[in-house]
Design a protein around this motif. Sequence first.
Motif, PDB file in Angstrom:
ATOM      1  N   LYS A 194       0.824  -1.216   0.000  1.00  0.00           N
ATOM      2  CA  LYS A 194       0.000   0.000   0.000  1.00  0.00           C
ATOM      3  C   LYS A 194       0.859   1.267   0.000  1.00  0.00           C
ATOM      4  CE  LYS A 194      -4.434   0.362   2.255  1.00  0.00           C
ATOM      5  NZ  LYS A 194      -5.128   0.244   3.556  1.00  0.00           N
ATOM      6  N   GLU A 195       1.912   1.257   0.816  1.00  0.00           N
ATOM      7  CA  GLU A 195       2.788   2.425   0.910  1.00  0.00           C
ATOM      8  C   GLU A 195       3.499   2.664  -0.415  1.00  0.00           C
ATOM      9  OE1 GLU A 195       2.753  -0.098   3.225  1.00  0.00           O
ATOM     10  OE2 GLU A 195       1.494   1.145   4.556  1.00  0.00           O
ATOM     11  N   GLU A 196       3.957   1.564  -1.030  1.00  0.00           N
ATOM     12  CA  GLU A 196       4.640   1.707  -2.318  1.00  0.00           C
ATOM     13  C   GLU A 196       3.676   2.212  -3.396  1.00  0.00           C
ATOM     14  OE1 GLU A 196       7.992  -1.802  -1.603  1.00  0.00           O
ATOM     15  OE2 GLU A 196       6.080  -2.278  -2.528  1.00  0.00           O
ATOM     16  N   ILE A 197       2.442   1.719  -3.374  1.00  0.00           N
ATOM     17  CA  ILE A 197       1.449   2.194  -4.357  1.00  0.00           C
ATOM     18  C   ILE A 197       1.243   3.701  -4.178  1.00  0.00           C
ATOM     19  CG2 ILE A 197      -1.030   2.185  -4.963  1.00  0.00           C
ATOM     20  CD1 ILE A 197       0.368  -0.193  -6.168  1.00  0.00           C
ATOM     21  N   TRP A 198       1.212   4.132  -2.933  1.00  0.00           N
ATOM     22  CA  TRP A 198       1.020   5.561  -2.684  1.00  0.00           C
ATOM     23  C   TRP A 198       2.178   6.380  -3.243  1.00  0.00           C
ATOM     24  CZ3 TRP A 198      -2.783   8.459  -2.522  1.00  0.00           C
ATOM     25  CH2 TRP A 198      -2.749   9.734  -1.944  1.00  0.00           C
ATOM     26  N   HIS A 199       3.379   5.903  -3.007  1.00  0.00           N
ATOM     27  CA  HIS A 199       4.554   6.602  -3.539  1.00  0.00           C
ATOM     28  C   HIS A 199       4.550   6.585  -5.074  1.00  0.00           C
ATOM     29  CE1 HIS A 199       8.481   8.429  -3.469  1.00  0.00           C
ATOM     30  NE2 HIS A 199       8.947   7.470  -4.241  1.00  0.00           N
ATOM     31  N   LEU A 200       4.179   5.453  -5.668  1.00  0.00           N
ATOM     32  CA  LEU A 200       4.128   5.359  -7.133  1.00  0.00           C
ATOM     33  C   LEU A 200       3.033   6.240  -7.721  1.00  0.00           C
ATOM     34  CD1 LEU A 200       4.777   1.533  -7.390  1.00  0.00           C
ATOM     35  CD2 LEU A 200       6.246   3.308  -8.359  1.00  0.00           C
ATOM     36  N   THR A 201       1.939   6.371  -6.966  1.00  0.00           N
ATOM     37  CA  THR A 201       0.872   7.274  -7.402  1.00  0.00           C
ATOM     38  C   THR A 201       1.409   8.699  -7.488  1.00  0.00           C
ATOM     39  OG1 THR A 201      -0.899   5.908  -6.527  1.00  0.00           O
ATOM     40  CG2 THR A 201      -1.381   8.233  -6.758  1.00  0.00           C
ATOM     41  N   LYS A 202       2.223   9.054  -6.496  1.00  0.00           N
ATOM     42  CA  LYS A 202       2.829  10.390  -6.527  1.00  0.00           C
ATOM     43  C   LYS A 202       3.831  10.509  -7.671  1.00  0.00           C
ATOM     44  CE  LYS A 202       2.559  11.830  -1.696  1.00  0.00           C
ATOM     45  NZ  LYS A 202       3.435  12.174  -0.551  1.00  0.00           N
ATOM     46  N   LEU A 203       4.622   9.478  -7.890  1.00  0.00           N
ATOM     47  CA  LEU A 203       5.575   9.535  -9.010  1.00  0.00           C
ATOM     48  C   LEU A 203       4.832   9.692 -10.333  1.00  0.00           C
ATOM     49  CD1 LEU A 203       8.244   6.837  -8.049  1.00  0.00           C
ATOM     50  CD2 LEU A 203       8.628   9.292  -8.328  1.00  0.00           C
ATOM     51  N   TYR A 204       3.715   8.960 -10.453  1.00  0.00           N
ATOM     52  CA  TYR A 204       2.880   9.083 -11.653  1.00  0.00           C
ATOM     53  C   TYR A 204       2.352  10.503 -11.780  1.00  0.00           C
ATOM     54  CZ  TYR A 204      -1.051   8.151 -14.821  1.00  0.00           C
ATOM     55  OH  TYR A 204      -1.943   8.197 -15.864  1.00  0.00           O
ATOM     56  N   TRP A 205       1.876  11.011 -10.669  1.00  0.00           N
ATOM     57  CA  TRP A 205       1.287  12.356 -10.636  1.00  0.00           C
ATOM     58  C   TRP A 205       2.297  13.417 -11.056  1.00  0.00           C
ATOM     59  CZ3 TRP A 205      -3.553  14.185  -9.784  1.00  0.00           C
ATOM     60  CH2 TRP A 205      -3.698  15.520  -9.373  1.00  0.00           C
ATOM     61  N   TYR A 206       3.508  13.319 -10.535  1.00  0.00           N
ATOM     62  CA  TYR A 206       4.503  14.365 -10.811  1.00  0.00           C
ATOM     63  C   TYR A 206       5.252  14.163 -12.131  1.00  0.00           C
ATOM     64  CZ  TYR A 206       3.503  16.284  -6.276  1.00  0.00           C
ATOM     65  OH  TYR A 206       2.848  16.869  -5.221  1.00  0.00           O
ATOM     66  N   THR A 207       4.985  13.056 -12.821  1.00  0.00           N
ATOM     67  CA  THR A 207       5.583  12.870 -14.154  1.00  0.00           C
ATOM     68  C   THR A 207       4.475  12.814 -15.208  1.00  0.00           C
ATOM     69  OG1 THR A 207       5.682  10.449 -13.810  1.00  0.00           O
ATOM     70  CG2 THR A 207       7.659  11.731 -13.317  1.00  0.00           C
TER      71      THR A 207
END
Length: 292
Positions: A194-207
């Motif tokens: 879950k934590e990694e998905i959250w971080h990846l969601t942010k990476l997706y968001w900022y790219t």
Amino acid sequence: QVRKIPRSIHDISNGDHILGFGAELAEDHPGYHDEEYKKRRSYIGDLAKLHKIGEPIPCLEYTDEEIKIWGDILEKLTQLYPTHACKRYLDTFQLFNFVPDRLPQLQELSEVLMMRTGWQIRPVAGLLHPTDFLNALAFRTFHSTQYIRHGSNPMYTPEPDVCHEILGHIPLLADPEFANVAQVIGMASLGASKEEIWHLTKLYWYTVEFGTVKERDGVKAFGAGLLSSFGELEHMLSGEDGYMPIFEDLDPFKKLPKMNYKDGFQKKYFLCESFSDVASKLTAYARSLQRF
Ligand code: H2B
Ligand code: FE
């Protein structure tokens, strides 16, 4: 509860985990008081849920009103693209021959992507759960809404709509290097916590949603949230609304700022050297997860 790691796109549902607005919408949705609009949106959403991978995406007959919204957005945005969009976007945009008086069908766009980069579009009823959405990127599948925003405010939508998908996301998925950036995020999400998905969601968001790239003549947009919003594109370069945004280098290993969905434009954009540079940074991060 542990989710099974998908082995192919067939293991990912486009209908089981829809978040955001259901058929009822919410009070702050511009279409909330419009029964016709809500009916239309759920009709299109229900069609998406019936779609099976491998079948053509059903063609929708868009109404004149819907086509007008698309045409207005297209005409407005194409004024800014030459100065605000990145070179790769300008190139891939040409492949699609968008015109104001015809709203493109997802099926024909999917065919262009398939030929260029092997990506496919899959229709979806609304905002998909980040795990399913990101996992699908690993299999070069982009979930796209097919309904259009409410006409009362054509320059704004609180949720993804077909204009955001077509003008924001789809052109660059025809660029091989950008396609890799999106897929790397997807691959990192397979079996993620879950934590990694959250971080990846942010990476997706900022790219993928709000990324910017350095070009010879200055900062250009490649994120879909920028490329599908006239106001946000202007804000990115001029800060004319009174807030000059900050630009920062992206480090996927660092904690990323909270995402700003609702109140106005982004205050900070991440600035990349090139698509291959982002792809290698994201690949390094994906490798560090060492899940398999
Ligand atoms: N669902 C849909 N339909 N379109 C999107 O652009 C989208 C999504 N983005 N689900 C995802 C979530 C994104 O905001 C991240 C990965 O959570
Ligand atoms: Fe998006």
